[in-house]
Design an enzyme around this catalytic site. Structure first.
Site, PDB file in Angstrom:
ATOM      1  N   HIS A 161     109.008  47.181 -37.157  1.00  0.00           N
ATOM      2  CA  HIS A 161     109.130  47.712 -36.134  1.00  0.00           C
ATOM      3  C   HIS A 161     109.453  48.894 -35.929  1.00  0.00           C
ATOM      4  O   HIS A 161     110.053  49.529 -35.361  1.00  0.00           O
ATOM      5  CB  HIS A 161     111.146  47.567 -36.213  1.00  0.00           C
ATOM      6  CG  HIS A 161     111.641  46.225 -36.887  1.00  0.00           C
ATOM      7  ND1 HIS A 161     111.747  45.201 -36.408  1.00  0.00           N
ATOM      8  CD2 HIS A 161     111.824  45.597 -38.344  1.00  0.00           C
ATOM      9  CE1 HIS A 161     112.235  43.742 -37.086  1.00  0.00           C
ATOM     10  NE2 HIS A 161     111.910  44.766 -38.066  1.00  0.00           N
ATOM     11  N   SER A 282      89.579  68.052 -22.108  1.00  0.00           N
ATOM     12  CA  SER A 282      90.998  66.612 -21.232  1.00  0.00           C
ATOM     13  C   SER A 282      89.741  67.913 -19.790  1.00  0.00           C
ATOM     14  O   SER A 282      89.001  69.256 -20.630  1.00  0.00           O
ATOM     15  CB  SER A 282      92.226  67.881 -20.931  1.00  0.00           C
ATOM     16  OG  SER A 282      92.618  67.944 -20.003  1.00  0.00           O
ATOM     17  N   LYS A 288      92.536  69.047 -26.002  1.00  0.00           N
ATOM     18  CA  LYS A 288      92.563  68.059 -26.654  1.00  0.00           C
ATOM     19  C   LYS A 288      91.826  67.377 -27.218  1.00  0.00           C
ATOM     20  O   LYS A 288      90.531  67.624 -27.112  1.00  0.00           O
ATOM     21  CB  LYS A 288      92.815  67.229 -24.723  1.00  0.00           C
ATOM     22  CG  LYS A 288      94.945  67.511 -24.200  1.00  0.00           C
ATOM     23  CD  LYS A 288      95.660  67.008 -24.789  1.00  0.00           C
ATOM     24  CE  LYS A 288      95.922  65.712 -24.799  1.00  0.00           C
ATOM     25  NZ  LYS A 288      95.943  64.827 -23.669  1.00  0.00           N
ATOM     26  N   GLU A 295      91.095  53.550 -26.710  1.00  0.00           N
ATOM     27  CA  GLU A 295      92.529  53.190 -25.379  1.00  0.00           C
ATOM     28  C   GLU A 295      91.406  51.704 -24.479  1.00  0.00           C
ATOM     29  O   GLU A 295      92.582  51.168 -24.152  1.00  0.00           O
ATOM     30  CB  GLU A 295      93.033  54.851 -24.681  1.00  0.00           C
ATOM     31  CG  GLU A 295      93.632  55.955 -25.349  1.00  0.00           C
ATOM     32  CD  GLU A 295      93.736  57.064 -24.594  1.00  0.00           C
ATOM     33  OE1 GLU A 295      93.268  56.564 -23.831  1.00  0.00           O
ATOM     34  OE2 GLU A 295      94.569  57.645 -25.419  1.00  0.00           O
TER      35      GLU A 295
END
Length: 461
Positions: A161, A282, A288, A295
């Protein structure tokens, strides 16, 4: 071989005029099926030999056609492009063959149809594509296995969970992504076996009227079996559906690997650091480090599922035999295979270049995660698990109320929770001890993980 309108069509004699431009545009599939050309050439060479056996060609004519097809292949490989009248790959190859050998090319279509031809081409392409996919899955497995071997002694939290649950070996967590990929390879192999059934010789729907030796064709083209029913053979796309299902499950598993690593690479977790070669930055924020490959992998499952649903939705409403709706089958198949063959190396590279922040992972293992071990401790002293669960629950609540870790409670708290606790219970709060209790087949114990790594290596042989 040219049609009534002067173009090199394989049909058209019964029509008074040419098709409307709008029909030509939607009917023309060569933009999609051109990539089948190596298989169409090989199929046509095998068919020329079969026609010689059937008495349609002399041995010399069959050899002439086969040699002409070699030259056709060389022309296409060198960059020759279709012209406007080449509505599909079969027309393209046939037109070039006419340019190479002249008259004998006109008999190559004897006894076959584009229906059984495209079904055969697509099966050959699928077998080849799935072989390539299998190699790429194996490479991802190897990357996972190498990392697992290096992290056998490291400990991290496992989650249910998305809440910290119990400590596990880092290797055990890594291998939890290895075995789904092993199942993917089994599904890919099954889909490949489904594709390895030869439809050539089925004609348009009723079978060839010429005694072509289908066993000879089967062996020449690398198939394992021959279709048993010509109606079924020209309309069967189950093998594509099975391939897309295998790729959908593979995409799903890549997505789950990616999701774990995206979470673990965030500042909030800080368990892994992505390699520079598989990270992006970025355009605005210089600090970043983005896991773009992961992704994109996370999005892959949806893309594969979309291709699967598109195909099955097409198939479910079709009458038996060949229907032009099946022209859409290759769009779904090619898209899924293209997506996965592009993605898998990037995921494998991302995994291979990960750096594990072992101290951060170990520090994330809290004493509360050994709560089950405390309950098990009591069970070993003849306390029922129900009572043990309740006693440990009271300890957990006390630690929360005091704002301390379970391991910081005094021994008096343990005795107050249950009289069966003895001084040695504090040793149960060590995560290494927790792992040692789970040295069962498939568990996270040290010996079990070593056996699991050995089994993983064996599966790759």
């Amino acid at each position: 071989m040219s049609s009534h309108d002067g173009s090199h069509k394989l049909w058209g004699g019964r029509f008074a005029g040419g098709p409307a431009p709008e029909l030509e545009a939607v009917n023309r599939s060569i933009g999609t099926d051109l990539r089948l050309w190596p298989f169409d050439v090989k199929l046509s060479q095998a068919w020329a030999s079969a026609l010689a056996t059937a008495g349609v060609y002399s041995a010399e004519e069959a050899a002439l056609v086969r040699d002409g097809l070699d030259r056709v292949a060389a022309r296409i490989a060198a960059g020759e492009q279709p012209i406007a009248s080449d509505e599909d790959v079969h027309t393209f190859v046939d037109r070039l063959l006419h340019l190479e050998v002249g008259g004998p090319a006109g008999r190559l279509q004897t006894g076959r149809s584009r229906n059984d031809q495209v079904a055969t081409d697509t099966r050959m392409w699928t077998m080849d594509a799935l072989d390539r996919v299998d190699v790429l899955i194996r490479q991802l497995q190897e990357a996972i296995l190498l990392q697992a071997e290096a992290q056998q002694d490291a400990i991290m939290p496992a989650y249910t969970h998305l809440q910290r649950a119990q400590p596990v070996s880092v290797a055990h967590w890594l291998l939890s992504h290895f075995w789904p990929l092993a199942r993917d390879r089994q599904r890919v192999a099954s889909a490949r076996a489904a594709a390895a059934v030869l439809p050539l010789g089925s004609g348009a729907i009723a079978g060839s009227a010429f005694p072509v030796p289908r066993e000879q064709l089967r062996d020449a083209l690398g198939f394992a079996a021959i279709s048993r029913n010509s109606i079924d053979a020209v309309g069967d796309r189950d093998f594509i559906a099975e391939s897309l299902f295998a790729l959908t499950m593979l995409g799903t598993h890549c997505s789950r690997i990616a999701e774990d690593l995206i979470l673990f690479g965030s500042s909030e977790f800080g368990f892994v650091r992505y390699g520079d070669a598989y990270s992006t930055g970025s355009s605005m924020m210089p600090q970043k480090r983005n896991p773009d490959a992961l992704e994109l992998a996370r999005g892959s499952g949806a893309r594969m599922l979309g291709d699967l649903v598109a195909l099955v939705g097409t198939l479910k409403g079709l009458p038996s035999g060949y229907n032009k709706d099946l022209q859409e089958d290759k769009r779904a198949l090619f898209d899924a295979v293209d997506g996965m063959t592009l993605l898998l190396p990037a995921v494998a590279g991302s995994v291979a270049t990960l750096r594990f922040e072992l101290t951060r992972m170990r520090e994330a293992v809290s004493g509360a995660m050994m709560a089950t071990d405390l309950a098990d401790y009591l069970v070993r002293r003849s306390v029922s698990f129900r009572d043990a669960h309740g006693a440990v629950g009271r300890l957990v609540r006390e630690a929360e109320e005091r704002g301390v870790d379970l391991s910081s409670l005094p021994f008096s708290s343990f005795v107050a929770a249950h009289s069966a606790f003895e001084q040695d219970v504090l040793a149960e709060l060590a995560p290494e001890r927790s792992l040692s209790h789970r040295d069962i087949a498939g568990g996270t114990g040290p010996s079990s993980v070593r056996r699991q790594i050995a089994d993983a290596k064996q599966s790759l042989l």
